[in-house]
Design a protein around this motif. Structure first.
Motif, PDB file in Angstrom:
ATOM      1  N   ARG A  41       0.718  -1.123  -0.042  1.00  0.00           N
ATOM      2  CA  ARG A  41       0.019  -0.010   0.202  1.00  0.00           C
ATOM      3  C   ARG A  41       0.777   1.156  -0.103  1.00  0.00           C
ATOM      4  NH1 ARG A  41      -3.566  -2.650   4.378  1.00  0.00           N
ATOM      5  NH2 ARG A  41      -1.682  -3.985   4.267  1.00  0.00           N
ATOM      6  N   PHE A  42       2.049   1.275   0.736  1.00  0.00           N
ATOM      7  CA  PHE A  42       2.774   2.348   0.794  1.00  0.00           C
ATOM      8  C   PHE A  42       3.264   2.516  -0.688  1.00  0.00           C
ATOM      9  CE2 PHE A  42       6.272  -0.345   1.225  1.00  0.00           C
ATOM     10  CZ  PHE A  42       7.374   0.245   0.593  1.00  0.00           C
ATOM     11  N   ALA A  45       0.845   4.349  -2.793  1.00  0.00           N
ATOM     12  CA  ALA A  45       0.872   5.859  -2.357  1.00  0.00           C
ATOM     13  C   ALA A  45       1.798   6.684  -2.822  1.00  0.00           C
ATOM     14  CB  ALA A  45       0.814   6.069  -0.628  1.00  0.00           C
ATOM     15  N   ARG A  49       1.831   9.796  -5.142  1.00  0.00           N
ATOM     16  CA  ARG A  49       2.443  11.287  -4.867  1.00  0.00           C
ATOM     17  C   ARG A  49       3.458  11.670  -6.070  1.00  0.00           C
ATOM     18  NH1 ARG A  49       3.105  10.933   1.634  1.00  0.00           N
ATOM     19  NH2 ARG A  49       1.299  10.149   1.728  1.00  0.00           N
ATOM     20  N   ARG A 112       0.623  18.825   4.146  1.00  0.00           N
ATOM     21  CA  ARG A 112      -0.524  18.044   4.804  1.00  0.00           C
ATOM     22  C   ARG A 112      -0.530  17.952   6.354  1.00  0.00           C
ATOM     23  NH1 ARG A 112      -1.896  12.152   4.649  1.00  0.00           N
ATOM     24  NH2 ARG A 112       0.257  11.793   4.780  1.00  0.00           N
ATOM     25  N   HIS A 113       0.911  17.824   6.829  1.00  0.00           N
ATOM     26  CA  HIS A 113       1.117  17.581   8.148  1.00  0.00           C
ATOM     27  C   HIS A 113       0.629  19.267   8.998  1.00  0.00           C
ATOM     28  CE1 HIS A 113       2.566  13.795   9.053  1.00  0.00           C
ATOM     29  NE2 HIS A 113       2.545  13.701   7.602  1.00  0.00           N
ATOM     30  N   LEU A 117      -5.586  16.864   9.203  1.00  0.00           N
ATOM     31  CA  LEU A 117      -6.454  15.959   8.455  1.00  0.00           C
ATOM     32  C   LEU A 117      -7.433  16.503   7.782  1.00  0.00           C
ATOM     33  CD1 LEU A 117      -6.120  12.927   7.463  1.00  0.00           C
ATOM     34  CD2 LEU A 117      -7.609  12.145   9.312  1.00  0.00           C
ATOM     35  N   TRP A 120      -7.085  19.087   5.143  1.00  0.00           N
ATOM     36  CA  TRP A 120      -6.650  18.363   3.819  1.00  0.00           C
ATOM     37  C   TRP A 120      -7.372  17.589   2.960  1.00  0.00           C
ATOM     38  CZ3 TRP A 120      -5.552  13.206   3.048  1.00  0.00           C
ATOM     39  CH2 TRP A 120      -5.045  12.788   1.792  1.00  0.00           C
ATOM     40  N   ARG A 121      -7.978  16.804   3.878  1.00  0.00           N
ATOM     41  CA  ARG A 121      -9.248  15.818   3.282  1.00  0.00           C
ATOM     42  C   ARG A 121     -10.252  16.449   2.453  1.00  0.00           C
ATOM     43  NH1 ARG A 121     -11.297  10.528   5.212  1.00  0.00           N
ATOM     44  NH2 ARG A 121     -11.601  10.570   3.074  1.00  0.00           N
TER      45      ARG A 121
ATOM     46  N   HIS B  16       0.028   1.080   6.305  1.00  0.00           N
ATOM     47  CA  HIS B  16       1.182   1.595   5.444  1.00  0.00           C
ATOM     48  C   HIS B  16       2.668   1.582   6.543  1.00  0.00           C
ATOM     49  CE1 HIS B  16      -0.945   4.100   1.867  1.00  0.00           C
ATOM     50  NE2 HIS B  16      -1.571   3.438   2.773  1.00  0.00           N
ATOM     51  N   LEU B  20       6.394   0.095   6.205  1.00  0.00           N
ATOM     52  CA  LEU B  20       7.446   0.715   6.106  1.00  0.00           C
ATOM     53  C   LEU B  20       8.343   0.751   7.297  1.00  0.00           C
ATOM     54  CD1 LEU B  20       5.596   3.931   4.907  1.00  0.00           C
ATOM     55  CD2 LEU B  20       7.558   2.749   3.597  1.00  0.00           C
ATOM     56  N   ARG B  54       9.620   8.596   7.672  1.00  0.00           N
ATOM     57  CA  ARG B  54       8.947   8.115   6.266  1.00  0.00           C
ATOM     58  C   ARG B  54       7.650   7.551   6.428  1.00  0.00           C
ATOM     59  NH1 ARG B  54      10.359   4.195   1.693  1.00  0.00           N
ATOM     60  NH2 ARG B  54       9.035   5.120  -0.132  1.00  0.00           N
ATOM     61  N   VAL B  56       5.748   8.138   9.169  1.00  0.00           N
ATOM     62  CA  VAL B  56       5.259   9.319   9.721  1.00  0.00           C
ATOM     63  C   VAL B  56       4.272  10.250   8.581  1.00  0.00           C
ATOM     64  CG1 VAL B  56       4.937  11.452  10.931  1.00  0.00           C
ATOM     65  CG2 VAL B  56       5.829   9.514  12.146  1.00  0.00           C
ATOM     66  N   ARG B  57       5.515  10.349   7.514  1.00  0.00           N
ATOM     67  CA  ARG B  57       5.092  11.113   6.527  1.00  0.00           C
ATOM     68  C   ARG B  57       3.957  10.459   5.721  1.00  0.00           C
ATOM     69  NH1 ARG B  57      10.049  12.238   5.244  1.00  0.00           N
ATOM     70  NH2 ARG B  57      10.366  11.087   3.388  1.00  0.00           N
ATOM     71  N   HIS B  58       4.090   9.055   5.506  1.00  0.00           N
ATOM     72  CA  HIS B  58       3.294   8.502   4.701  1.00  0.00           C
ATOM     73  C   HIS B  58       1.840   8.149   5.349  1.00  0.00           C
ATOM     74  CE1 HIS B  58       4.299   6.670   0.782  1.00  0.00           C
ATOM     75  NE2 HIS B  58       5.473   7.182   1.206  1.00  0.00           N
ATOM     76  N   CYS B  59       1.429   8.155   6.501  1.00  0.00           N
ATOM     77  CA  CYS B  59       0.355   7.508   7.316  1.00  0.00           C
ATOM     78  C   CYS B  59      -0.721   8.373   6.633  1.00  0.00           C
ATOM     79  CB  CYS B  59       0.233   7.783   8.787  1.00  0.00           C
ATOM     80  SG  CYS B  59      -1.216   7.649   9.447  1.00  0.00           S
ATOM     81  N   PRO B  60      -1.776   7.686   6.010  1.00  0.00           N
ATOM     82  CA  PRO B  60      -2.829   8.408   5.447  1.00  0.00           C
ATOM     83  C   PRO B  60      -3.659   9.081   6.354  1.00  0.00           C
ATOM     84  CG  PRO B  60      -3.277   6.162   5.138  1.00  0.00           C
ATOM     85  CD  PRO B  60      -2.063   5.979   5.506  1.00  0.00           C
ATOM     86  N   ARG B  61      -3.772   8.664   7.405  1.00  0.00           N
ATOM     87  CA  ARG B  61      -4.682   9.428   8.442  1.00  0.00           C
ATOM     88  C   ARG B  61      -3.985  10.381   9.421  1.00  0.00           C
ATOM     89  NH1 ARG B  61      -9.596   9.413   8.006  1.00  0.00           N
ATOM     90  NH2 ARG B  61      -9.937   9.626  10.381  1.00  0.00           N
ATOM     91  N   LEU B  62      -2.455  10.614   9.233  1.00  0.00           N
ATOM     92  CA  LEU B  62      -1.724  11.452   9.922  1.00  0.00           C
ATOM     93  C   LEU B  62      -1.779  11.064  11.515  1.00  0.00           C
ATOM     94  CD1 LEU B  62      -2.655  15.182   8.889  1.00  0.00           C
ATOM     95  CD2 LEU B  62      -0.851  13.309   7.972  1.00  0.00           C
TER      96      LEU B  62
END
Ligand code: HEM
Ligand code: SF4
Lengths: 183, 69
Positions: A41-42, A45, A49, A112-113, A117, A120-121, B16, B20, B54, B56-62
């Motif tokens: 999955r990553f 993703a 990106r 995003r960070h 959430l 951004w969504r 994810h 990772l 990485r 942390v950056r990738h988590c789709p839910r933050l």
């Protein structure tokens, strides 16, 4: 020279549509929550990106080459504000709108960070407007609009996005029934 | 020592992070991340910091965070 710009604009335009299709299809597919195409999955993703950044690059070249193309008659204004162009304002405007949304999508995603959430969504759902706009623009705007090869490429793009939506709905429907979770 | 913190109200077990960072996180039977050393907030060795960032950056839910120094 001007012919070269014209070829460049058409080539990068079609490539942008294909890349955006990959971006949207993978974005949707990964929401299904299970590995796609045997990729983790990553990985899906990450391609989502990277392809979006690549698409920004191609869209940029597409827009800049048209800006310098005398036949397209674009003002700087037309690159940001839709529906003011001299040449085919309607179809060009759809493209301009898609570019605005693309900038918003990628800009908010890179932050995003910091955005959090929820914000951004909400902006990310603009993708569901961005892709259809780019698609319509590609079919209606250019010198190749009626060409068989462009229609073939566009058809394949449509199939890809519809397939991703179907796949996502089929898995999430099952997950919802199993867990009562609507995510 | 920097530690990994999962915000359980946000995490949806998308997995994810377990892909990772398999050294620190393994999926439980529902796909939610469980620390491999069974601590609540696993310590991140320096060598794994880039991988942790990485994830942390990738988590789709933050939902994944690094805490501490
Ligand atoms: C740097 C750029 C981008 C980043 C970091 C990014 C990140 C993400 C992430 C993390 C998700 C998954 C959300 C989840 O699983 O809950 C996602 C979904 C998605 N992305 Fe992107 N994205 C980017 C650019 C784009 C662009 C340019 C488009 C379209 C033009 C797009 C279209 C989508 C779509 C359609 C989804 C599915 C959304 C949903 O239905 O919830 N993304 N993106
Ligand atoms: S990547 Fe994020 S949402 Fe997915 S399992 Fe890890 S912490 Fe939870």
């Amino acid at each position: 020279m001007n012919d070269a710009l014209w070829y460049l604009a058409r080539g990068t335009g079609v490539t942008s549509l294909v890349l955006l299709t990959v971006v949207v299809a993978l974005g949707i597919a990964n929401r299904a929550g299970r590995p796609a195409f045997g990729l983790p999955r990553f990985g899906v993703a990450q391609v989502h990106r990277d392809a979006s950044l690549l698409a920004v690059g191609f869209v940029l070249v597409h827009v800049i080459s048209l800006f310098f193309d005398v036949y397209a008659q674009l003002e700087l204004f037309d690159l940001i504000v839709p529906f003011g162009a001299t040449y085919r304002p309607m179809w060009t405007g759809l493209g301009t709108l898609a570019v605005d949304l693309l900038i918003a999508l990628v800009g908010t995603s890179l932050l995003r960070h910091r955005l959090g959430l929820r914000a951004w969504r909400v902006t990310h759902w603009l993708a569901y407007a961005c892709w259809p706009l780019a698609f319509a623009h590609a079919l209606g705007s250019g010198s190749d609009a009626g060409a068989w090869w462009l229609r073939t490429v566009a058809g394949a793009c449509l199939v890809a996005v519809v397939a991703a939506v179907t796949w996502r709905l089929s898995t999430s429907a099952r997950a919802t029934v199993l867990s009562g979770d609507t995510r | 020592m920097t530690r990994l913190h999962v915000d359980w109200t946000a995490c949806q077990g998308r997995g994810h992070c377990t892909e990772l960072l398999p050294e620190l996180l393994a999926p439980d039977e529902w796909g939610y991340p469980r620390s491999t050393d069974d601590t609540k907030e696993p310590a991140v060795p320096v060598a794994l910091l880039p991988h942790a960032r990485r994830a942390v950056r990738h988590c789709p839910r933050l939902a994944l965070h690094l805490v501490g120094p």
